[in-house]
Design a protein around this motif. Structure first.
Motif, PDB file in Angstrom:
ATOM      1  N   GLN A  12       1.745  19.712   9.834  1.00 14.65           N
ATOM      2  CA  GLN A  12       1.138  19.493   8.526  1.00 14.65           C
ATOM      3  C   GLN A  12       2.158  19.141   7.449  1.00 14.65           C
ATOM      4  O   GLN A  12       1.796  18.894   6.312  1.00 14.65           O
ATOM      5  N   LYS A  13       3.424  19.157   7.781  1.00 15.29           N
ATOM      6  CA  LYS A  13       4.438  18.901   6.754  1.00 15.29           C
ATOM      7  C   LYS A  13       4.493  17.417   6.394  1.00 15.29           C
ATOM      8  O   LYS A  13       3.927  16.570   7.051  1.00 15.29           O
ATOM      9  N   ASN A  14       5.265  17.125   5.343  1.00 18.07           N
ATOM     10  CA  ASN A  14       5.481  15.753   4.880  1.00 18.07           C
ATOM     11  C   ASN A  14       4.180  15.059   4.502  1.00 18.07           C
ATOM     12  O   ASN A  14       3.957  13.899   4.824  1.00 18.07           O
ATOM     13  N   LYS A  15       3.318  15.789   3.813  1.00  8.64           N
ATOM     14  CA  LYS A  15       2.072  15.206   3.330  1.00  8.64           C
ATOM     15  C   LYS A  15       2.077  15.035   1.816  1.00  8.64           C
ATOM     16  O   LYS A  15       1.168  14.450   1.257  1.00  8.64           O
ATOM     17  N   ILE A  16       3.064  15.597   1.144  1.00 11.31           N
ATOM     18  CA  ILE A  16       3.162  15.426  -0.309  1.00 11.31           C
ATOM     19  C   ILE A  16       3.938  14.144  -0.591  1.00 11.31           C
ATOM     20  O   ILE A  16       5.017  13.926  -0.042  1.00 11.31           O
ATOM     21  N   GLN A  17       3.376  13.296  -1.438  1.00 12.06           N
ATOM     22  CA  GLN A  17       4.029  12.033  -1.778  1.00 12.06           C
ATOM     23  C   GLN A  17       4.734  12.178  -3.126  1.00 12.06           C
ATOM     24  O   GLN A  17       4.140  12.639  -4.098  1.00 12.06           O
ATOM     25  N   LEU A  18       5.993  11.778  -3.164  1.00 13.11           N
ATOM     26  CA  LEU A  18       6.777  11.845  -4.392  1.00 13.11           C
ATOM     27  C   LEU A  18       6.824  10.463  -5.045  1.00 13.11           C
ATOM     28  O   LEU A  18       7.151   9.471  -4.387  1.00 13.11           O
ATOM     29  N   TYR A  19       6.497  10.434  -6.334  1.00 16.43           N
ATOM     30  CA  TYR A  19       6.519   9.187  -7.094  1.00 16.43           C
ATOM     31  C   TYR A  19       7.467   9.331  -8.284  1.00 16.43           C
ATOM     32  O   TYR A  19       7.724  10.439  -8.767  1.00 16.43           O
ATOM     33  N   PHE A  59       6.212   4.828  -5.520  1.00 16.80           N
ATOM     34  CA  PHE A  59       6.422   5.721  -4.383  1.00 16.80           C
ATOM     35  C   PHE A  59       7.904   5.826  -4.036  1.00 16.80           C
ATOM     36  O   PHE A  59       8.611   4.825  -3.964  1.00 16.80           O
ATOM     37  N   VAL A  60       8.376   7.064  -3.833  1.00 14.71           N
ATOM     38  CA  VAL A  60       9.775   7.301  -3.466  1.00 14.71           C
ATOM     39  C   VAL A  60       9.873   7.754  -2.012  1.00 14.71           C
ATOM     40  O   VAL A  60      10.554   7.150  -1.189  1.00 14.71           O
ATOM     41  N   THR A  61       9.172   8.837  -1.674  1.00 17.02           N
ATOM     42  CA  THR A  61       9.307   9.405  -0.324  1.00 17.02           C
ATOM     43  C   THR A  61       8.193  10.412  -0.076  1.00 17.02           C
ATOM     44  O   THR A  61       7.555  10.892  -1.017  1.00 17.02           O
ATOM     45  N   ASP A  62       7.955  10.704   1.192  1.00 15.79           N
ATOM     46  CA  ASP A  62       7.095  11.846   1.517  1.00 15.79           C
ATOM     47  C   ASP A  62       7.912  12.932   2.218  1.00 15.79           C
ATOM     48  O   ASP A  62       7.359  13.852   2.803  1.00 15.79           O
ATOM     49  N   GLN A  63       9.240  12.806   2.146  1.00 16.38           N
ATOM     50  CA  GLN A  63      10.142  13.846   2.657  1.00 16.38           C
ATOM     51  C   GLN A  63      10.570  14.692   1.454  1.00 16.38           C
ATOM     52  O   GLN A  63      11.589  14.417   0.826  1.00 16.38           O
ATOM     53  N   GLN A 103       0.827  -1.208   0.000  1.00 20.35           N
ATOM     54  CA  GLN A 103       0.000   0.000   0.000  1.00 20.35           C
ATOM     55  C   GLN A 103       0.861   1.256   0.000  1.00 20.35           C
ATOM     56  O   GLN A 103       0.536   2.251  -0.634  1.00 20.35           O
ATOM     57  N   LYS A 104       1.976   1.190   0.706  1.00 17.31           N
ATOM     58  CA  LYS A 104       2.846   2.364   0.813  1.00 17.31           C
ATOM     59  C   LYS A 104       3.583   2.627  -0.500  1.00 17.31           C
ATOM     60  O   LYS A 104       3.590   3.758  -1.003  1.00 17.31           O
TER      61      LYS A 104
END
Length: 684
Positions: free
Chosen positions: A285-292, A297-301, A190-191
């Protein structure tokens, strides 16, 4: 059967991989599934071009768990591999020597896989043995089995596999048993794999039956192969965006609005960014954008890719130009990443401006939620300030909204002081500062409402950005001194009267933790209030900002400094002064006489000693001066004690002080109870 050594110059790749990737060992599953998806997509491409004539059929990638056998298997029906391809892609690992390897990547473990094509070898982080059973899509290809236990030794032998594709069989090591738990594997899928471009099946869907969860006949597909950001915006409705937001962030309020990113030059970038409904707690609220990267999925940092202020947004960014195994040092130096950051900033600013221009009423309704993003952006990025200054709004205490230019035009005629400084009055609490706001209104002044988390810092920034501009809280001083139109009117009281009146009130001020009071007497006119409490704009602002900015803790530790302003023109203050003189003059007469004599003596000593250099003063000179200062202070203490004793019994003094404290929300507990009882007694 073939045996050989993997092309590495280290005796055992297993501990190297495990040591340097252990902190992120769960990514092995992402790497395995990504390889299977890549192989599947390559087959689809060959079929689309006509290079593969066979039947494509079901392309689902299947992940299977066998707890008894302690294996995790990832199976695809992609292009598969021949024995020669296994030797090329699996056995020949292109790095020179373990020493160089360790030295070069000791500080950047996450970069190892990306740099060396070691994605497959991440399997050894969790496995004691790995098997590959594969058959190429090519005609007459034979199935082969590759086996390795993490040492340089491997075996390749013939195998049985009816169809094209690859099975990767991981024999999970004893110290990684968590990866034999269905729930753990499902959470990782899922992640990392929720939006991969090929259907992924993890076992069968389950249902509750006969008192336990049992498998059904239906595949448990865990991903959405066409997530919203891959679609054309014109084909999507508002509800589609809201539904996708709910998928990403269950249990959250609906977003304010969103921005669909879609660019293919000079880099590839797609995604959807949402403005969530938040008003405070920035860090939460930070680290809510997901990078693909190509739906993987790569990271949410995402700091470094997304501008700092936009890390408050939610959503997805997908770019093949950002590698899967991304490191901070890479992000800071990569030109593409910098271009992406600049593009996102521009895209967000353009979207906000278009909403403002097309539907200002709707924009104003959303402003209270929006402003934390815009203010944060203007504070942290000059290029965003340059764009945002046209759609950043100021709100007054009546709930009306103005652009920076509109508000400047509104207040220029009335709120420019005698030195040409434009004064922006503001309140941060309409109820607590109500009387100050009303006093300003009676003068024809406008008052802003700055009650947001970043408003103090924004006021500071605007003072620097705007010409001859000053922000002052409406309770920061007497209104005529906040916007001085003429020189201050002097009081007619004598120095002795001013001193006595000050001491009467100062002696009765309450003792509060980390709070200090000073007393000032001004001529404010008969209609102005008798007593006001003001606080230094500078000190209050520094204390406000110290809560959010590191390095300013010094201000947070300082006491709150308030000034009690007595209106010498008000009849109640005049009455207190006349009553004080009537009730203390007889007692004070000998004290004042002695005080004047001692002050004259001290003045004479100082005058004589000022003619000498410090090193020319004798000990006798120093003792003489100290004795005179002590005598003056003793008489002042006596005078102050007499005034304090009288003030303690004067109900008007206490009532005026308590009214001023009440006006500022500073009268509480026993002091408030005493005020209420005294008020009743005064009415009788």
């Amino acid at each position: 059967m073939q045996k050989g050594n993997i092309g590495v110059t280290t005796e055992n790749i297993f501990p190297v991989i495990k040591k340097f990737l252990y902190s992120d060992h769960e990514i092995f599953l992402r790497e395995m599934v990504s390889n299977a998806v890549d192989a599947t997509q390559k087959l689809k491409t060959l079929a689309d071009r006509g290079d593969y004539k066979g039947e494509v059929g079901d392309l689902t990638v299947r992940i299977a768990l066998d707890e008894k056998a302690k294996t995790l298997t990832i199976s695809d029906r992609g292009i598969g591999m021949t024995e020669e391809e296994i030797d090329k892609y699996i056995n020949q690992i292109a790095f020179s020597g373990v020493t160089d390897f360790l030295d070069k990547y000791k500080d950047s473990a996450n970069a190892i896989i990306g740099h060396f094509g070691l994605g497959f070898y991440s399997a050894f982080m969790v496995s004691e043995k790995v098997e590959i059973v594969t058959r190429s899509y090519k005609e007459d290809a034979k199935a082969v089995r590759w086996t390795c236990d993490g040492s340089p030794e491997f075996t390749i032998e013939d195998a049985e596999r009816e169809d094209r594709g690859t099975d990767i069989i991981l024999h999970i090591a004893d110290d990684c048993k968590e990866f034999l738990e269905r729930q753990r594997i499902e959470s990782l899928l899922q992640k990392y794999c929720k939006f991969m471009a090929v259907p992924l099946s993890f076992g069968k869907k389950q249902e509750w039956k006969d008192g336990k969860m049992q498998d059904t006949d239906e595949d448990n597909i865990i991903n959405n192969v066409e997530p919203l950001w891959t679609k054309t915006p014109s084909t999507l409705k508002d509800e589609d965006y809201k539904e996708f937001y709910r998928t990403l962030y269950p249990m959250q309020d609906e977003p304010l609005f969103w921005i669909h990113l879609n660019v293919d030059y000079p880099f590839n970038l797609t995604g959807v960014l949402y403005f969530p409904r938040i008003q405070s707690n920035i860090d939460l609220q930070k680290n809510k954008i997901q990078l693909y990267c190509n739906q993987v999925f790569v990271t949410d940092q995402v700091e470094g890719i997304v501008p700092e202020f936009l890390t408050l947004l939610h959503g997805v960014i997908d770019s093949p130009d950002i590698p899967l195994n991304v490191s901070r040092s890479y992000l800071q130096s990569d030109a593409n990443v910098k271009k992406i950051s600049t593009y996102i900033t521009k895209k967000v600013a353009d979207r906000l401006k278009s909403i403002f221009n097309e539907n200002r009423k709707e924009y104003e309704e959303k402003w209270d939620n929006l402003k934390i993003f815009i203010n944060y952006g203007m504070l942290t990025q000059d290029d965003f300030y340059d764009r945002a200054k046209d759609f950043a709004l100021l709100k007054d205490v009546d709930g009306k909204y103005f652009t920076l230019d509109e508000y400047k035009t509104l207040i220029s005629s009335e709120q420019t002081d005698k030195d040409g400084m434009l004064v922006y009055l503001y309140a941060n609490n309409k109820e607590e500062q109500y009387s100050y706001i009303e006093t300003a209104r009676q003068k024809g002044y406008s008052v802003l409402l700055l009650d947001g988390q970043l408003d103090t810092a924004v006021a500071q920034m605007l003072e620097q950005k705007l010409d001859k501009t000053k922000f002052t809280r409406v309770d920061g001083d007497i209104i005529d001194r906040l916007i001085m139109k003429e020189d201050r009117k002097k009081t007619e009281l004598s120095l002795e009267q001013t001193d006595s009146l000050s001491q009467v009130f100062k002696s009765q001020m309450p003792k509060m933790d980390k709070t200090e009071f000073a007393v000032e007497i001004q001529s404010l006119g008969e209609q102005a209030q008798p007593v006001l409490i003001t606080q230094s704009e500078y000190m209050r602002r520094m204390k406000d900002m110290s809560r959010f900015q590191s390095g300013m803790g010094f201000y947070a530790q300082m006491p709150d400094m308030f000034t009690i302003v007595l209106n010498a023109d008000h009849e109640l203050v005049k009455k207190v002064l006349s009553d004080t003189e009537a009730n203390t003059s007889e007692t004070l007469a000998p004290i004042l006489s002695e005080l004047k004599g001692q002050e004259a003596r001290l003045a004479a000593i100082r005058q004589a000693q000022d003619k000498k250099k410090y090193d020319e003063l004798t000990q006798e000179d120093k003792d003489q001066k100290a004795d005179a200062e002590k005598a003056v202070n003793e008489q002042k203490d006596k005078k102050n004690a007499v005034l304090a004793e009288y003030a303690e019994k004067n109900s008007i003094v206490h009532q005026l002080i308590d009214l001023a404290l009440l006006q500022n929300g500073m009268l509480k507990g026993a002091a408030l109870d005493a005020f209420l009882k005294r008020s009743v007694d005064l009415i009788k």
